[in-house]
Design a protein around this motif. Structure first.
Motif, short mmCIF file in Angstrom:
data_model
loop_
_atom_site.label_atom_id
_atom_site.label_comp_id
_atom_site.label_asym_id
_atom_site.label_seq_id
_atom_site.Cartn_x
_atom_site.Cartn_y
_atom_site.Cartn_z
N THR A 18 29.92 46.48 46.33
CA THR A 18 30.18 46.44 47.77
C THR A 18 28.87 46.58 48.53
O THR A 18 27.88 47.09 48.00
CB THR A 18 31.13 47.58 48.19
OG1 THR A 18 30.55 48.84 47.79
CG2 THR A 18 32.49 47.42 47.55
N ASN A 85 35.99 46.31 49.06
CA ASN A 85 36.75 45.23 48.41
C ASN A 85 38.24 45.50 48.52
O ASN A 85 38.92 45.84 47.56
CB ASN A 85 36.33 45.12 46.94
CG ASN A 85 34.92 44.61 46.78
OD1 ASN A 85 34.43 43.84 47.60
ND2 ASN A 85 34.24 45.03 45.72
N THR A 86 38.76 45.35 49.72
CA THR A 86 40.20 45.45 49.93
C THR A 86 40.84 44.07 49.77
O THR A 86 40.15 43.05 49.79
CB THR A 86 40.50 46.01 51.33
OG1 THR A 86 39.98 45.07 52.30
CG2 THR A 86 39.83 47.36 51.54
N ASN A 87 42.17 44.04 49.61
CA ASN A 87 42.86 42.77 49.47
C ASN A 87 42.65 41.88 50.71
O ASN A 87 42.48 40.66 50.59
CB ASN A 87 44.36 43.01 49.27
CG ASN A 87 44.68 43.54 47.89
OD1 ASN A 87 43.94 43.30 46.94
ND2 ASN A 87 45.78 44.28 47.77
N CYS A 90 38.97 40.60 50.76
CA CYS A 90 38.77 39.62 49.68
C CYS A 90 39.30 38.26 50.11
O CYS A 90 38.65 37.24 49.93
CB CYS A 90 39.47 40.10 48.41
SG CYS A 90 38.69 41.50 47.59
N TYR A 94 37.26 34.70 50.96
CA TYR A 94 37.71 33.50 50.26
C TYR A 94 37.87 32.33 51.23
O TYR A 94 37.40 31.21 50.99
CB TYR A 94 39.01 33.87 49.54
CG TYR A 94 39.90 32.78 49.03
CD1 TYR A 94 39.61 32.11 47.85
CD2 TYR A 94 41.09 32.47 49.68
CE1 TYR A 94 40.46 31.16 47.35
CE2 TYR A 94 41.97 31.52 49.19
CZ TYR A 94 41.64 30.87 48.02
OH TYR A 94 42.50 29.93 47.51
N TYR A 159 42.92 35.60 45.50
CA TYR A 159 41.63 36.28 45.38
C TYR A 159 41.81 37.66 45.97
O TYR A 159 41.85 37.83 47.19
CB TYR A 159 40.57 35.48 46.13
CG TYR A 159 39.14 35.93 45.89
CD1 TYR A 159 38.56 35.81 44.64
CD2 TYR A 159 38.37 36.44 46.93
CE1 TYR A 159 37.25 36.20 44.42
CE2 TYR A 159 37.06 36.83 46.71
CZ TYR A 159 36.52 36.71 45.46
OH TYR A 159 35.22 37.10 45.24
N LYS A 160 41.95 38.68 45.12
CA LYS A 160 42.33 40.01 45.58
C LYS A 160 41.54 41.09 44.85
O LYS A 160 40.75 40.82 43.95
CB LYS A 160 43.82 40.23 45.37
CG LYS A 160 44.25 40.17 43.92
CD LYS A 160 45.75 40.35 43.79
CE LYS A 160 46.18 40.31 42.32
NZ LYS A 160 47.64 40.51 42.17
N GLN A 161 41.81 42.31 45.25
CA GLN A 161 41.14 43.46 44.65
C GLN A 161 41.57 43.63 43.19
O GLN A 161 42.75 43.54 42.86
CB GLN A 161 41.50 44.72 45.45
CG GLN A 161 40.85 45.99 44.96
CD GLN A 161 41.44 47.22 45.64
OE1 GLN A 161 42.51 47.70 45.26
NE2 GLN A 161 40.75 47.70 46.68
N LYS A 162 40.59 43.87 42.33
CA LYS A 162 40.85 44.10 40.91
C LYS A 162 40.08 45.33 40.45
O LYS A 162 38.97 45.60 40.94
CB LYS A 162 40.42 42.89 40.08
CG LYS A 162 41.24 41.64 40.30
CD LYS A 162 40.68 40.47 39.49
CE LYS A 162 40.68 40.77 38.01
NZ LYS A 162 40.19 39.63 37.22
N CYS A 178 36.49 41.89 43.83
CA CYS A 178 37.38 40.81 44.27
C CYS A 178 37.35 39.72 43.21
O CYS A 178 36.27 39.33 42.75
CB CYS A 178 36.93 40.24 45.61
SG CYS A 178 37.07 41.38 47.01
N GLN A 245 28.73 41.97 42.18
CA GLN A 245 29.22 41.30 43.37
C GLN A 245 28.36 41.61 44.59
O GLN A 245 28.31 40.82 45.53
CB GLN A 245 30.67 41.69 43.63
CG GLN A 245 31.64 41.07 42.65
CD GLN A 245 33.05 40.98 43.18
OE1 GLN A 245 33.46 41.74 44.05
NE2 GLN A 245 33.82 40.03 42.65
#
Length: 350
Positions: A18, A85-87, A90, A94, A159-162, A178, A245
């Motif tokens: 981040t 890196n929240t949904n 992210c 994208y 494309y989301k938080q992982k 993300c 990232q």
């Protein structure tokens, strides 16, 4: 009795994925994105300032300005690379990167295609008419296809938080990133990008022999080469070397700044320099255009019935005399280009 044994081990959370306000890269990336925006905005203002000059009129400046304005917005979109890196962030990253890129490239491709059809048609003794509205419609397919692709993957493979766990020197480290669940999006996007760049190369090849006052093959080749080379370098670093990232977003922000600034300069600076040189030559020669009555003479050619308009002589290309009606405010008179044999006029709104 059933016993469950739990082994709890403290883990460390990585801070390399981040870009937060406390990070060293936070303010430099804001500076880079802001500079990219202002540079592109400066080119747009300069092009608009000289919109009445012959060099800029020949370049069909509306689509060039649309390309530059979207480049400016793309640089602003790099602000989304900052934060956690929240949904939501992210998904915003994208869309901002890929969709804004398609919006920027679309008017550039249509601009070159339009000039190829209009100016190149004179060699084939054809009459071609492409209005500004038609040309605007031609810009829709590229961002539309990109939008459909992004919208589809937003549901199929978002494309989301992982959360992943890695071992670094035997110590478990938690990373919040993300990402996608598969590589399907990158394969699809890569094929689309390669196809678009190849289409641009073909357009550049087809316009290579056009009058340099109209065709901009060299600028397009340079822009595509610049974008392709920058993208290739970034892809090699991301997929072969492997970076966090945080570094990935820094590289993307710098690459967007580099690509948009140089590509905008390639189209704008030559035209502005030509316009300034023409102004100096006009002052030195005491002016070459005279307006009187309901008409105007440019380069010895008088056109009547154009009160409140100026006419710029395009010169002769392949034995065709081409004139272009422009109003003083740069607004559209009929929004059309027309090419006819010999003494036919090609009129277009500027």
């Amino acid at each position: 009795l059933q016993w469950r044994i739990m082994v709890v081990t403290p883990i460390q959370r990585s801070d390399q994925d981040t870009i937060l306000q406390s990070d060293q890269l936070f303010y430099p990336l804001i500076f880079v994105a802001t500079m990219g925006c202002f540079i592109c905005l400066g080119f747009a203002v300069g092009l608009y300032k000289y919109r009445g000059s012959r060099a800029v009129i020949h370049a069909d400046y509306r689509f060039t300005m649309a390309f530059i304005v979207f480049c400016c917005i793309l640089n602003v979109g790099m602000y989304t690379m900052l934060g956690k890196n929240t949904n939501e962030l992210c998904m915003l990253r994208y869309w901002s990167l890929f969709f804004l890129s398609s919006l920027a490239v679309s008017p550039l491709i249509v601009k070159i295609y339009r000039m190829y059809r209009l100016v190149g048609a004179t060699a084939a003794f054809q009459k071609v008419k492409i209005s500004n509205f038609q040309a605007m419609l031609y810009t829709i397919p590229i961002p539309l296809i990109q939008g459909i692709c992004l919208f589809t993957f937003a549901f199929v493979d978002p494309y989301k938080q992982k959360e992943i766990l890695e071992l670094e020197s035997g110590v478990p480290v938690q990373r919040i990133i993300c990402g996608f669940e598969s590589r399907a999006f990158w394969i699809t996007e890569g094929l689309g990008t390669v196809t678009l760049l190849l289409g641009g190369c073909i357009l550049a090849y087809l316009t290579r022999n056009l009058d340099p006052r109209f065709g901009e093959a060299k600028q397009l080749i340079f822009s595509i080469y610049n974008i392709a080379f920058t993208g290739l370098i970034i892809a090699v670093i991301l997929y072969l070397v492997g970076v966090t990232q945080q570094a990935e977003r820094a590289l993307l922000t710098i690459s967007v700044f580099w690509g948009t600034s140089l590509s905008s300069a390639a189209f704008v600076l030559p035209r502005i320099l030509q316009a300034r040189q023409a102004i100096r030559n006009s002052r030195h020669n005491g002016g070459s255009s005279t307006r009187f009555g309901n008409g105007m003479t440019v380069g010895g050619t008088y056109v009547s019935g154009l009160q409140g308009h100026s006419v710029v002589n395009f010169g002769t290309t392949h034995g065709f005399g081409m004139n272009r009606g422009m109003d003083d405010a740069g607004s559209s008179s009929n929004g059309n280009f027309m090419m006819k044999q010999h003494n036919t006029m090609a009129t277009a709104a500027s």
